[in-house]
Motif scaffolding. Structure first.
Motif, mmCIF file in Angstrom:
data_model
loop_
_atom_site.group_PDB
_atom_site.id
_atom_site.type_symbol
_atom_site.label_atom_id
_atom_site.label_comp_id
_atom_site.label_asym_id
_atom_site.label_seq_id
_atom_site.Cartn_x
_atom_site.Cartn_y
_atom_site.Cartn_z
ATOM 1 N N HIS A 108 0.792 -1.097 0.038
ATOM 2 C CA HIS A 108 -0.006 0.115 -0.003
ATOM 3 C C HIS A 108 0.802 1.407 0.044
ATOM 4 O O HIS A 108 2.217 1.171 0.687
ATOM 5 C CB HIS A 108 -0.964 -0.105 1.296
ATOM 6 N N ASP A 135 3.445 2.274 3.220
ATOM 7 C CA ASP A 135 4.093 1.011 3.848
ATOM 8 C C ASP A 135 5.544 1.401 3.999
ATOM 9 O O ASP A 135 6.373 1.178 5.056
ATOM 10 C CB ASP A 135 4.007 -0.161 3.100
ATOM 11 N N HIS A 177 -0.294 -7.515 3.105
ATOM 12 C CA HIS A 177 1.370 -7.607 3.647
ATOM 13 C C HIS A 177 1.749 -8.828 3.617
ATOM 14 O O HIS A 177 2.765 -9.298 3.086
ATOM 15 C CB HIS A 177 1.250 -7.294 5.025
HETATM 16 ZN ZN LIG Z 1 0.026 -1.713 4.315
#
Ligand SMILES: [Zn+2]
Length: 235
Positions: free
Chosen positions: A21, A24, A132
């Protein structure tokens, strides 16, 4: 402040950062990346989703949110000196460690030819976010697929030849074994993070991230640090 330029003559020059994302990388590795860029390395971001579910605002649409978050990511990357950002625009929250996703990441590795790759640690226990986990697993699998020419022969046939990165760094690691001193870039990291305005809801975020970096560095005699699991392939 003294600038650490010891990396400038290093033969490991190209760094690829693959994240699920927008934001991150700023939370986890931006201090390290910014320090290395100052020392002469080049870095490129791959952002697998545009974070189109990352809001509590009932009035914003996923498309609008994705556009906002891509703008935020570009601004943060520019501040850090990242040379380019690739948005894959998969759907937020729906990534899977599929063969297709692996081939897509392997193609990017073969194209960019990184010496060093950064991504999520998929092996941390109780890692909640499925994206993730999926990105962490997929990047590791893609490194294997990218480095031997008989994997993904279609890519090899069109000139995307096998590439073997030298090092992999996993952030959010349960068993971190590499600590980078980011004292010289902690302020830059926080400034880059501040570009992700849509995600910074708590007023004391800056102080919390600074404390996290201080706590990470303290056992290693560093004012501020980021922690990784480091895996070396070529050396
Ligand atoms: Zn993330």
């Amino acid at each position: 402040m003294t600038e650490d330029t010891t990396l400038a003559t290093d033969d490991l020059q190209r760094v690829l950062v693959v994240m699920a994302h927008p934001d991150d990388a700023e939370f986890t590795c931006a201090g390290t990346i910014a320090k290395w860029i100052k020392a002469g390395r080049q870095a490129h971001y791959v952002v697998c989703t545009s974070g189109d579910k990352g809001t509590k605002d009932p009035d914003i649409t996923p498309h609008h949110l994705a556009a906002i978050r891509e703008e935020e990511q570009l601004a943060a990357a520019q501040m850090l000196g990242i040379e380019g950002v690739t948005f894959l625009r998969h759907r937020d929250g729906e990534l899977e460690a599929s063969k297709e996703f692996r081939a897509e990441i392997a193609m990017l590795i073969r194209d960019y030819k990184p010496d060093i790759v950064f991504t999520h640690d998929a092996w941390r226990p109780y890692l909640l976010h499925p994206d993730h986990r999926a990105v962490g697993i997929t990047v590791c699998d893609a490194i294997v697929a990218a480095r031997d020419h008989l994997f993904l022969p279609g890519q090899t046939a069109i000139g995307l030849e096998a590439v073997e990165p030298a090092e992999l760094y996993l952030w959010g690691a349960a068993e971190a074994d590499y600590f980078e001193d980011i004292t010289q870039t902690i302020d830059l990291k926080l400034d880059a993070l501040s570009k992700h305005k849509s995600q910074l809801r708590r007023p004391n975020w800056r102080q919390r991230i600074r404390q996290w970096a201080a706590d990470t560095g303290e056992p290693h005699g560093m004012a501020y640090a980021e922690a990784f699991k480091r895996i070396a392939f070529r050396r």
